[in-house]
Design an enzyme around this catalytic site. Sequence first.
Site, PDB file in Angstrom:
ATOM      1  N   ARG A 141     -20.868  16.205   5.120  1.00  0.00           N
ATOM      2  CA  ARG A 141     -21.173  16.279   6.552  1.00  0.00           C
ATOM      3  C   ARG A 141     -20.616  15.073   7.303  1.00  0.00           C
ATOM      4  NH1 ARG A 141     -27.491  16.788   6.698  1.00  0.00           N
ATOM      5  NH2 ARG A 141     -27.265  15.360   4.947  1.00  0.00           N
ATOM      6  N   TRP A 200     -20.268   3.807  -8.188  1.00  0.00           N
ATOM      7  CA  TRP A 200     -20.404   2.847  -7.082  1.00  0.00           C
ATOM      8  C   TRP A 200     -19.640   1.573  -7.404  1.00  0.00           C
ATOM      9  CZ3 TRP A 200     -22.171  -2.116  -6.418  1.00  0.00           C
ATOM     10  CH2 TRP A 200     -22.387  -2.526  -5.098  1.00  0.00           C
ATOM     11  N   ALA A 239     -31.175  18.253   8.464  1.00  0.00           N
ATOM     12  CA  ALA A 239     -31.553  18.799   7.160  1.00  0.00           C
ATOM     13  C   ALA A 239     -32.998  19.269   7.119  1.00  0.00           C
ATOM     14  CB  ALA A 239     -31.318  17.749   6.077  1.00  0.00           C
ATOM     15  N   THR A 258     -22.668   9.187  -2.315  1.00  0.00           N
ATOM     16  CA  THR A 258     -21.850   8.352  -3.187  1.00  0.00           C
ATOM     17  C   THR A 258     -21.497   9.098  -4.472  1.00  0.00           C
ATOM     18  OG1 THR A 258     -22.942   6.389  -2.301  1.00  0.00           O
ATOM     19  CG2 THR A 258     -21.746   6.118  -4.363  1.00  0.00           C
ATOM     20  N   LYS A 264     -26.791  10.188  -3.080  1.00  0.00           N
ATOM     21  CA  LYS A 264     -26.269  11.557  -3.205  1.00  0.00           C
ATOM     22  C   LYS A 264     -24.825  11.662  -2.709  1.00  0.00           C
ATOM     23  CE  LYS A 264     -28.903  14.441  -1.087  1.00  0.00           C
ATOM     24  NZ  LYS A 264     -28.304  14.317   0.251  1.00  0.00           N
ATOM     25  N   LYS A 272     -30.820   4.098   8.925  1.00  0.00           N
ATOM     26  CA  LYS A 272     -30.301   4.756   7.727  1.00  0.00           C
ATOM     27  C   LYS A 272     -28.907   4.268   7.349  1.00  0.00           C
ATOM     28  CE  LYS A 272     -29.065   9.326   5.895  1.00  0.00           C
ATOM     29  NZ  LYS A 272     -27.613   9.073   5.790  1.00  0.00           N
ATOM     30  N   PHE A 331     -31.202  15.780   2.042  1.00  0.00           N
ATOM     31  CA  PHE A 331     -32.516  15.514   1.458  1.00  0.00           C
ATOM     32  C   PHE A 331     -32.555  15.906  -0.028  1.00  0.00           C
ATOM     33  CE2 PHE A 331     -34.485  15.945   5.924  1.00  0.00           C
ATOM     34  CZ  PHE A 331     -34.385  14.592   6.152  1.00  0.00           C
ATOM     35  N   PHE A 342     -27.962   1.445 -11.432  1.00  0.00           N
ATOM     36  CA  PHE A 342     -28.144   0.160 -10.761  1.00  0.00           C
ATOM     37  C   PHE A 342     -28.089  -0.932 -11.825  1.00  0.00           C
ATOM     38  CE2 PHE A 342     -29.275   2.774  -7.339  1.00  0.00           C
ATOM     39  CZ  PHE A 342     -29.529   2.032  -6.187  1.00  0.00           C
TER      40      PHE A 342
END
Length: 558
Positions: A96, A411, A275, A75, A73, A107, A303, A383
Amino acid sequence: MTTRTDLEIARAARKLPIQDIGATLGIPAEALLPYGHDKAKIGQGFIRQLGDRPDGKLILVTAINPTPAGEGKTTTTVGLGDALARIGKRTAICIREASLGPNFGMKGGAAGGGMAQVVPMEDMNLHFTGDFHAITAAHNLLAAMIDNHIYWGNTLEIDERRIVWRRVMDMNDRALRDTVVGLGGVSNGFPRQTGFDITVASEVMAILCLAEDLDDLQVRLGRIVVAYTRDKQPIHARDLKAEGAMAVLLRDAMQPNLVQSMEQTPAFVHGGPFANIAHGCNSVIATRTALKLAEYVVTEAGFGADLGAEKFFDIKCRKAGLSPSAAVVVATVRALKMNGNVDRADLGAENVAAVQRGCVNLGRHIENLRGFGVPVIVAINHFHSDSAAEVQAVQGYAASLGAEAVVCRHWALGSVGAEELAQKVVALAEGETARFAPLYPDEIGLFAKIETVARRIYRAGSVVADKVVLDQLAAWEAAGYGGLPVCMAKTPYSFSTDPTLRGAPEGHVVPVREVRLSAGAGFVVAICGEIMTMPGLPRHPAAETIGLDAEGQVEGLF
């Protein structure tokens, strides 16, 4: 496709002096308070001068329910922001700040990834400009003043059994979840049981991210309920005369931070509320400032859309008067396979049927977002293992719901990999189709608000709560808190309260086991299931591989 780590990629980025980044948005050098060459805070005086300017377009980036397969998200937020700038839109990114706990735990960081990152990556993921330390200090000052007041006679008649203000630190430490303080004799105060939460779970963090300015910040700090008397009357921070000193500690932290993406797109990185028991969005002051300076502002919410987007709309947008123009739902083929009941170990193999089964999760989020009157587009975060047939399955499913699904390769490629998404987002936002409205009105009861979210967003069959919960909600309504929005705290991994129930379950029961009043932030938290406000470290925390290289540079961050 690069094999470098995110940190290596970020370190190789060509960064402009922060004054040049500010200039792209019309921020004069004298309005910036530099923290080195590549980051700065924006002065409150300059922000106050922006009030009469029109707002740009606000774009929310949200996602399907998170899975271990990853969604990307942040990225995508950065990649879309860069792509909008690439096609000629004056753009700002709003995300954030990162917490130290997840960075040294499991994480990882919160600056994006690959060729779509905000830099300086290591600074952002470590101490940055000290905002989290200031929030930790302000929170713990209030905690110290509670115990000090009791020590010196307790004229407010605080019931030591009903102190609800715990201490915080910005690190994962399960040993501090439940503690006893005041041991060691009379000079150390009165022993009592308490504990620690992680800093991002502090109400002070939520307050800073919802406050309009320093005056509003201090008023909100004063409204914090810290304890109750024996006859259950609330004790506020203002009763302890704590709010002024807390505001002093938060004065600089209240100023938004300006940095840049790897492609020199301005990025406002400010605040980081939990969150779950909070609203999971960057600060109102950062978002509003960005909207006054940019044509397009791309932001995200924590989230999946059932938690992050719902709170962004029903809490942040409601209270700040924001009106988003479009929403982007991020999904990956891998995550959709997991929602189609494929094991993580088998995600690399083509499985079109599993993708089709998992798309129901994506579909539910699309329907929910449209329920807020906001047009929706899907970003397929690509991906290398995704097959053409799997991608086509996602696009076909989205098309069946009247939505477009765009393949994004930001990415690996940076802005060029999200250029199509940017074009589609502009078409949505400038088509003037947004008719944003929160899910429920202020006037209905607190439990009715909880039921509305559970039934319309989670598709629950019923909401259950003990009498003590219902009585507490009624008491808060009688005390004047009935107009507050609700902040639902449940697992992010499912529409239900069962984290193992993927897909799009319906008719389930949502149990509300506890409610908490965040009077300063301005919402009521409904806790559904077990919620962890002080995480622990995993068996092998990331801290084991983080260190300094021979040249004194950070290595091991991700």
